[in-house]
Design a protein around this motif. Sequence first.
Motif, short mmCIF file in Angstrom:
data_model
loop_
_atom_site.label_atom_id
_atom_site.label_comp_id
_atom_site.label_asym_id
_atom_site.label_seq_id
_atom_site.Cartn_x
_atom_site.Cartn_y
_atom_site.Cartn_z
N THR A 131 -5.73 24.51 98.46
CA THR A 131 -4.58 23.92 97.77
C THR A 131 -3.33 24.73 98.04
O THR A 131 -3.40 25.96 98.16
N LEU A 132 -2.20 24.04 98.13
CA LEU A 132 -0.91 24.72 98.29
C LEU A 132 -0.12 24.56 97.00
O LEU A 132 -0.09 23.47 96.42
N VAL A 133 0.48 25.65 96.56
CA VAL A 133 1.29 25.63 95.35
C VAL A 133 2.72 25.95 95.75
O VAL A 133 2.98 26.98 96.39
N ILE A 134 3.64 25.06 95.40
CA ILE A 134 5.03 25.24 95.86
C ILE A 134 6.02 25.10 94.70
O ILE A 134 5.76 24.37 93.73
N PRO A 135 7.15 25.79 94.79
CA PRO A 135 8.21 25.55 93.81
C PRO A 135 8.98 24.29 94.21
O PRO A 135 9.06 23.98 95.40
N LYS A 136 9.52 23.58 93.23
CA LYS A 136 10.32 22.40 93.58
C LYS A 136 11.68 22.80 94.14
O LYS A 136 12.33 22.01 94.80
N LYS A 137 12.09 24.04 93.85
CA LYS A 137 13.34 24.55 94.45
C LYS A 137 13.16 24.68 95.95
O LYS A 137 12.12 25.14 96.41
N ASN A 138 14.22 24.32 96.67
CA ASN A 138 14.13 24.34 98.12
C ASN A 138 14.45 25.73 98.67
O ASN A 138 15.56 25.99 99.10
N ILE A 139 13.44 26.61 98.65
CA ILE A 139 13.61 27.99 99.12
C ILE A 139 12.58 28.25 100.20
O ILE A 139 11.41 27.89 100.03
N ASP A 140 12.97 28.85 101.29
CA ASP A 140 12.05 29.12 102.39
C ASP A 140 11.14 30.32 102.06
O ASP A 140 9.91 30.19 101.93
N TYR A 141 11.76 31.48 101.87
CA TYR A 141 10.99 32.73 101.75
C TYR A 141 10.68 33.01 100.28
O TYR A 141 11.59 33.07 99.45
N ILE A 142 9.40 33.17 99.98
CA ILE A 142 8.96 33.26 98.57
C ILE A 142 9.69 34.38 97.81
O ILE A 142 10.02 34.23 96.63
N PHE A 143 9.99 35.49 98.50
CA PHE A 143 10.63 36.61 97.79
C PHE A 143 12.13 36.41 97.62
O PHE A 143 12.80 37.26 97.03
N ASP A 144 12.65 35.27 98.08
CA ASP A 144 14.05 34.91 97.79
C ASP A 144 14.16 34.09 96.52
O ASP A 144 15.28 33.76 96.09
N LEU A 145 13.02 33.73 95.91
CA LEU A 145 13.09 32.98 94.65
C LEU A 145 13.70 33.86 93.56
O LEU A 145 13.44 35.07 93.52
N ASP A 146 14.48 33.24 92.66
CA ASP A 146 14.96 34.01 91.50
C ASP A 146 13.75 34.37 90.64
O ASP A 146 12.68 33.74 90.73
N ASN A 147 13.90 35.38 89.80
CA ASN A 147 12.75 35.93 89.07
C ASN A 147 12.03 34.89 88.21
O ASN A 147 10.79 34.84 88.18
#
Length: 128
Positions: free
Chosen positions: A38-54
């Motif tokens: 399974t793949l788990v993704i944020p709905k925010k359109n961000i490429d690199y996971i560590f660029d997500l806000d906290n």
Amino acid sequence: MSSVFSKIISGDISCYKVAEDEYNLAFLDINPLKEGHTLVIPKKNIDYIFDLDNDSYMSLWFFAKKTADNIYKKIKCKRVAIVVLGLEVPHAHIHLIPIESEKDLDFNKERLSFSDFDFKNTLSLISK
Ligand code: AMP
């Protein structure tokens, strides 16, 4: 350019949806290493996971935990492994893979070939 996963979020491309909340989506990998991959993704359109806000980052991992707990109850395996690669699709995602051994995590081996019927059968076990 929008990635295949943004198109899944917008509904332009279909997926085998495992679970969803306001901020995140989980769906079956179309080329699974194991049943239940399974793949788990944020709905925010961000490429690199560590660029997500906290907040989005924590929300993604908490959602992954809930999804993995459910997979673990329904698919026979020793562990549900977590892998983050992101080399193919430029949208942050976490792989959840039910494994018996580390050999099941070889991303270079040939993927399983599942039919629509197989994917739907897996969904009937793990979708929320
Ligand atoms: P990576 O970006 O290296 O973490 O790998 C991306 C993963 O996304 C691969 O395991 C692909 O099989 C999977 N994938 C690509 N397109 C789709 C899709 N349309 N639906 C589900 N999984 C996909």
